[in-house]
Design a protein around this motif. Structure first.
Motif, short mmCIF file in Angstrom:
data_model
loop_
_atom_site.label_atom_id
_atom_site.label_comp_id
_atom_site.label_asym_id
_atom_site.label_seq_id
_atom_site.Cartn_x
_atom_site.Cartn_y
_atom_site.Cartn_z
N GLY A 231 -1.51 -3.28 -1.22
CA GLY A 231 -1.26 -3.56 -2.62
C GLY A 231 -2.51 -3.66 -3.48
N TYR A 232 -3.68 -3.46 -2.88
CA TYR A 232 -4.93 -3.57 -3.63
C TYR A 232 -5.01 -2.48 -4.69
N ARG A 233 -5.48 -2.85 -5.88
CA ARG A 233 -5.65 -1.90 -6.98
C ARG A 233 -7.12 -1.77 -7.33
N ASP A 234 -7.63 -0.58 -7.29
CA ASP A 234 -9.01 -0.29 -7.65
C ASP A 234 -8.99 0.53 -8.94
N ASN A 235 -9.43 -0.07 -10.01
CA ASN A 235 -9.39 0.59 -11.32
C ASN A 235 -10.64 1.42 -11.61
N SER A 236 -11.55 1.49 -10.65
CA SER A 236 -12.74 2.33 -10.83
C SER A 236 -12.41 3.77 -10.45
N ASP A 237 -13.36 4.67 -10.74
CA ASP A 237 -13.16 6.07 -10.38
C ASP A 237 -13.10 6.29 -8.88
N PHE A 238 -13.64 5.33 -8.10
CA PHE A 238 -13.58 5.46 -6.64
C PHE A 238 -12.14 5.44 -6.15
N ASN A 239 -11.30 4.63 -6.78
CA ASN A 239 -9.84 4.64 -6.54
C ASN A 239 -9.47 4.34 -5.09
N HIS A 240 -10.00 3.22 -4.60
CA HIS A 240 -9.66 2.75 -3.24
C HIS A 240 -8.35 1.95 -3.31
N THR A 241 -7.38 2.52 -3.99
CA THR A 241 -6.09 1.88 -4.25
C THR A 241 -5.14 2.08 -3.09
N VAL A 242 -4.42 1.01 -2.74
CA VAL A 242 -3.54 1.02 -1.57
C VAL A 242 -2.12 0.63 -2.00
N ALA A 243 -1.13 1.28 -1.44
CA ALA A 243 0.26 0.96 -1.76
C ALA A 243 0.63 -0.44 -1.28
N ALA A 244 1.47 -1.10 -2.03
CA ALA A 244 2.01 -2.39 -1.61
C ALA A 244 3.02 -2.20 -0.48
N LEU A 245 3.20 -3.25 0.32
CA LEU A 245 4.15 -3.20 1.43
C LEU A 245 5.10 -4.39 1.35
N SER A 246 6.30 -4.20 1.82
CA SER A 246 7.25 -5.30 1.89
C SER A 246 6.81 -6.28 2.98
N ASP A 247 7.34 -7.49 2.93
CA ASP A 247 6.99 -8.50 3.93
C ASP A 247 7.31 -8.04 5.35
N VAL A 248 8.47 -7.37 5.51
CA VAL A 248 8.86 -6.96 6.85
C VAL A 248 7.96 -5.82 7.36
N THR A 249 7.52 -4.94 6.47
CA THR A 249 6.63 -3.87 6.91
C THR A 249 5.25 -4.42 7.25
N LEU A 250 4.79 -5.42 6.50
CA LEU A 250 3.53 -6.07 6.86
C LEU A 250 3.62 -6.70 8.24
N GLU A 251 4.77 -7.32 8.52
CA GLU A 251 4.95 -7.92 9.84
C GLU A 251 4.97 -6.85 10.92
N ARG A 252 5.57 -5.72 10.62
CA ARG A 252 5.56 -4.62 11.59
C ARG A 252 4.13 -4.19 11.92
N LEU A 253 3.31 -4.05 10.88
CA LEU A 253 1.93 -3.63 11.12
C LEU A 253 1.15 -4.68 11.91
N ARG A 254 1.45 -5.96 11.69
CA ARG A 254 0.76 -7.02 12.44
C ARG A 254 1.12 -6.95 13.93
N HIS A 255 2.28 -6.37 14.23
CA HIS A 255 2.69 -6.22 15.63
C HIS A 255 2.32 -4.84 16.20
N THR A 256 1.66 -4.02 15.39
CA THR A 256 1.28 -2.67 15.84
C THR A 256 -0.16 -2.69 16.33
N ARG A 257 -0.38 -2.29 17.55
CA ARG A 257 -1.71 -2.28 18.14
C ARG A 257 -2.70 -1.54 17.24
#
Length: 357
Positions: free
Chosen positions: A213-239
């Motif tokens: 969910g991070y938003r980078d308003n600079s031209d570098f644009n290191h912007t990341v999509a937000a995730l639902s709570d359950v998807t975040l939990e899935r990633l925490r359980h992903t090696r």
């Protein structure tokens, strides 16, 4: 007969240019790109901002007069220093599900491009597309190939894995190079090893750790999509470093119903990339972890817009001027990787330097 050192500088016109991946790579090779043609007007600002003095022509190729480039750029037929590039949209030949009506419209674009080849008879022609344009039964490729041979062009074509051409993703593409000047024309040679993720992204390569969910308003644009709570939990359980959804397949509230009992299907979905391997193909939906193996190897998030652009080998100072993440991701995913385009340009320059007019 003039020596090869008096040969005019190579110049190109990039049809179906999108945000300018092919143009960028050709310019890196020292080739002058006169113009890019695309009917997606949302690409104009990105294309021209990064590729000046190349001009963006916002027209549909089917409606563009064949003599347009003579009238507006002074391009003459039979110019041996001219390169025409035709990387047409590929929905019709793609294995990815897409709108059938849009896909049908893309079927004959290669033949529309051929009309400009006939009009100008350039020294060189480049085509890049999905492998399906060569392998699908209902394809115009055979007509295109026959016409090019009849026009007197020599050519080489293959389906290539671009991870052996400096692009850190398993991106298989159909590539075609033609010359009417040199019967020895060939595609660039592959590298001995694949390009891999760790050499392009990560903190040591200038990508700071950021949350979903991070938003980078600079031209570098290191912007990341937000995730639902359950998807975040899935990633925490992903090696880390290559884990997959099989890591949480036996946790009932994390498993998706559509995957119950189907652990061997679509295994890349929600998967993490691996540092020592190429990334998955960067598609127009690479910001979504549910659309492929697009999760960061270590961080609990998908890859950012700039990480995706870097895996496509866009320079880090290439600015994407759009109104949304979706538009930016589409522009990046649809692009020809500039590093491969650069190698095509270098190949043509070698042919040019070895010849005489």
């Amino acid at each position: 007969m003039p020596s090869k050192f008096t040969r005019p500088k190579l110049k190109a016109i990039d049809f179906f240019c999108g945000g300018g991946g092919m143009t960028c790579g050709l310019r890196q090779a020292g080739i002058d790109v006169l113009a890019g043609v695309d009917n997606n007007l949302k690409c104009r600002e990105t294309y021209e901002r990064n590729n000046s003095p190349a001009k963006f022509i916002g027209e549909n190729i089917t409606e563009l007069p064949l003599n347009y480039f003579t009238n507006h750029f002074g391009v003459q037929p039979w110019d041996e220093s001219l390169i025409l590039v035709g990387c047409s949209p590929c929905q019709y030949y793609s294995i990815i599900n897409t709108d059938k009506n849009k896909a049908l419209l893309s079927r004959n674009l290669l033949m529309d491009f051929l009309g400009f080849v006939r009009q100008y008879m350039p020294g060189y022609v480049l085509v890049e597309n999905v492998p399906g344009i060569l392998t699908k039964k209902d394809t115009v490729w055979h007509d295109f190939k026959f016409a090019m041979r009849k026009l007197g062009y020599y050519f080489d074509y293959h389906i290539l894995d671009l991870s052996y051409y400096g692009v850190p993703q398993s991106r298989k593409r159909f590539s075609f190079i033609a010359s009417r000047l040199d019967h020895n024309v060939t595609l660039p040679p592959p590298d001995n090893r694949q390009a891999v993720l760790k050499d392009f992204i990560g903190e040591k390569n200038g990508f700071p750790t950021v949350p979903a969910g991070y938003r980078d308003n600079s031209d570098f644009n290191h912007t990341v999509a937000a995730l639902s709570d359950v998807t975040l939990e899935r990633l925490r359980h992903t090696r880390h470093d290559g884990g997959s959804r099989s890591d949480w397949a036996n946790i009932p509230h994390l498993q998706l119903k559509c995957f119950v009992g189907r652990d061997d299907c679509f295994i890349d979905t929600f998967g993490r990339m691996r540092w020592d391997k190429p990334a998955s193909t960067i598609t127009t939906r690479f910001t979504s972890v549910s659309n492929g193996r697009f999760a960061h190897p270590d961080e609990d998030r998908g890859i950012s817009l700039r990480e995706g652009a870097t895996l496509q080998t866009f320079p880090k100072n290439y600015v994407f001027v759009t109104s949304s993440m979706t538009e930016t991701a589409k522009m990046i995913g649809n692009a020809v990787p500039p590093e491969y385009a650069r190698r095509l340009g270098e190949t043509i320059k070698t042919l040019e330097n070895n010849g005489t007019i």
